[in-house]
Design a protein around this motif. Structure first.
Motif, short mmCIF file in Angstrom:
data_model
loop_
_atom_site.label_atom_id
_atom_site.label_comp_id
_atom_site.label_asym_id
_atom_site.label_seq_id
_atom_site.Cartn_x
_atom_site.Cartn_y
_atom_site.Cartn_z
N ASN A 1 -5.03 2.58 13.39
CA ASN A 1 -3.90 3.39 12.94
C ASN A 1 -4.16 4.06 11.60
OD1 ASN A 1 -2.63 2.55 15.25
ND2 ASN A 1 -1.25 1.13 14.24
N GLY A 2 -5.36 4.59 11.42
CA GLY A 2 -5.70 5.33 10.22
C GLY A 2 -6.13 4.47 9.03
N THR A 3 -6.16 3.16 9.19
CA THR A 3 -6.59 2.27 8.11
C THR A 3 -7.98 1.73 8.44
OG1 THR A 3 -4.34 1.66 7.48
CG2 THR A 3 -6.09 0.14 6.85
N LEU A 4 -8.93 1.98 7.54
CA LEU A 4 -10.29 1.47 7.72
C LEU A 4 -10.34 0.05 7.16
CD1 LEU A 4 -13.30 1.64 8.38
CD2 LEU A 4 -13.63 2.78 6.15
N ILE A 5 -10.56 -0.90 8.05
CA ILE A 5 -10.69 -2.31 7.66
C ILE A 5 -12.18 -2.65 7.68
CG2 ILE A 5 -10.16 -4.69 8.30
CD1 ILE A 5 -7.64 -3.56 9.71
N ARG B 1 -13.03 -12.42 13.36
CA ARG B 1 -13.98 -11.60 14.13
C ARG B 1 -13.89 -10.12 13.82
NH1 ARG B 1 -13.26 -14.46 20.08
NH2 ARG B 1 -14.51 -16.30 19.60
N VAL B 2 -12.92 -9.71 13.02
CA VAL B 2 -12.75 -8.29 12.70
C VAL B 2 -13.91 -7.83 11.83
CG1 VAL B 2 -11.33 -6.60 11.49
CG2 VAL B 2 -10.25 -8.35 12.92
N GLU B 3 -14.57 -6.79 12.28
CA GLU B 3 -15.59 -6.11 11.50
C GLU B 3 -15.19 -4.66 11.38
OE1 GLU B 3 -19.44 -6.82 13.18
OE2 GLU B 3 -19.31 -8.98 12.86
N ARG B 4 -15.85 -3.95 10.56
CA ARG B 4 -15.51 -2.57 10.19
C ARG B 4 -14.97 -1.77 11.39
NH1 ARG B 4 -17.26 1.18 5.98
NH2 ARG B 4 -17.36 3.25 6.93
N ARG B 5 -13.69 -1.40 11.27
CA ARG B 5 -13.06 -0.57 12.30
C ARG B 5 -11.82 0.09 11.71
NH1 ARG B 5 -10.75 -4.85 16.68
NH2 ARG B 5 -12.76 -5.75 16.33
N THR B 6 -11.43 1.18 12.33
CA THR B 6 -10.24 1.90 11.91
C THR B 6 -9.12 1.61 12.90
OG1 THR B 6 -11.57 3.65 10.91
CG2 THR B 6 -9.26 4.17 11.38
N ILE C 1 -1.52 -4.14 6.37
CA ILE C 1 -0.66 -5.07 7.11
C ILE C 1 -0.31 -4.47 8.47
CG2 ILE C 1 1.55 -6.28 7.18
CD1 ILE C 1 -0.33 -7.46 5.12
N GLY C 2 0.13 -3.23 8.48
CA GLY C 2 0.46 -2.56 9.74
C GLY C 2 -0.73 -2.48 10.67
N ALA C 3 -1.92 -2.21 10.11
CA ALA C 3 -3.13 -2.13 10.93
C ALA C 3 -3.46 -3.48 11.55
CB ALA C 3 -4.30 -1.63 10.08
N LEU C 4 -3.37 -4.55 10.78
CA LEU C 4 -3.68 -5.88 11.32
C LEU C 4 -2.67 -6.31 12.38
CD1 LEU C 4 -4.86 -7.80 8.13
CD2 LEU C 4 -6.26 -6.88 10.00
N VAL C 5 -1.39 -6.00 12.16
CA VAL C 5 -0.38 -6.33 13.17
C VAL C 5 -0.68 -5.58 14.46
CG1 VAL C 5 2.06 -6.13 13.79
CG2 VAL C 5 1.43 -6.98 11.53
N ALA C 6 -0.98 -4.29 14.36
CA ALA C 6 -1.30 -3.49 15.55
C ALA C 6 -2.53 -4.02 16.26
CB ALA C 6 -1.50 -2.02 15.16
N LEU C 7 -3.55 -4.37 15.50
CA LEU C 7 -4.77 -4.91 16.09
C LEU C 7 -4.48 -6.20 16.85
CD1 LEU C 7 -8.18 -4.95 14.46
CD2 LEU C 7 -7.29 -7.12 15.20
N LEU C 8 -3.70 -7.09 16.27
CA LEU C 8 -3.38 -8.36 16.93
C LEU C 8 -2.50 -8.16 18.16
CD1 LEU C 8 -2.82 -10.53 13.74
CD2 LEU C 8 -4.76 -10.66 15.34
N LEU C 9 -1.53 -7.26 18.07
CA LEU C 9 -0.64 -7.03 19.22
C LEU C 9 -1.39 -6.40 20.40
CD1 LEU C 9 2.66 -5.84 17.50
CD2 LEU C 9 2.22 -8.03 18.67
#
Length: 143
Positions: free
Chosen positions: A103-107, A96-101, A9-17
């Motif tokens: 804030n330390g979370t691999l999505i 559009r999110v594909e494999r990426r890290t 959740i934190g990683a997705l919020v950071a990515l969007l912001l």
């Protein structure tokens, strides 16, 4: 170094912001879990919340250190149209999110989990739109 759990959740919020298109609408008003109390006094205005929700694990019964989590998006705005436009934009960016890290979370990926709703927040009457996604991520934080 001890194991630390990932924070999808934190990683997705950071990515969007970090996305300039989303920042142009919501500024820095993106949150995990719920709106902070300090923000609720200033609503309704463009903002979004990502919240973990139920769903079936895609890796149940395996020893793989990855899993999928359903995530619900709540987008807010001054009007239902603004809330809907923000939700549509975030949905596009998440798909559009594909494999990426982040804030330390691999999505590994983010996919639509179906479902769409718009209207008003039941308790506050704020305009909002809702979407559901599923995110596949590594369980351990990557250093």
């Amino acid at each position: 170094m001890p194991d630390v759990a990932a924070d999808p959740i934190g990683a997705l919020v950071a990515l969007l912001l970090a996305d300039s298109d989303i920042a142009a609408i919501a500024a820095a008003r993106g949150y995990g879990g719920e709106l902070p109390a300090a923000q609720t006094r200033l609503m309704p205005r463009p903002a979004f919340v990502l919240r973990a929700s139920g769903g079936v694990s895609l890796t149940a019964g395996s020893n793989a250190e990855i899993d999928a989590q359903r995530v619900d998006l709540f987008a807010y705005g001054e009007t239902p149209n603004v809330a809907g436009q923000l939700a549509d934009l975030i949905a596009l960016k998440l798909r559009r999110v594909e494999r990426r890290t982040v804030n330390g979370t691999l999505i590994h990926w983010v996919k639509s989990a179906g479902g769409y709703s718009s209207g008003r927040e039941p308790e506050t009457d704020w305009p909002r739109a809702w979407r559901s996604f599923q995110v596949m991520f590594a369980l351990a934080r990557i250093s």
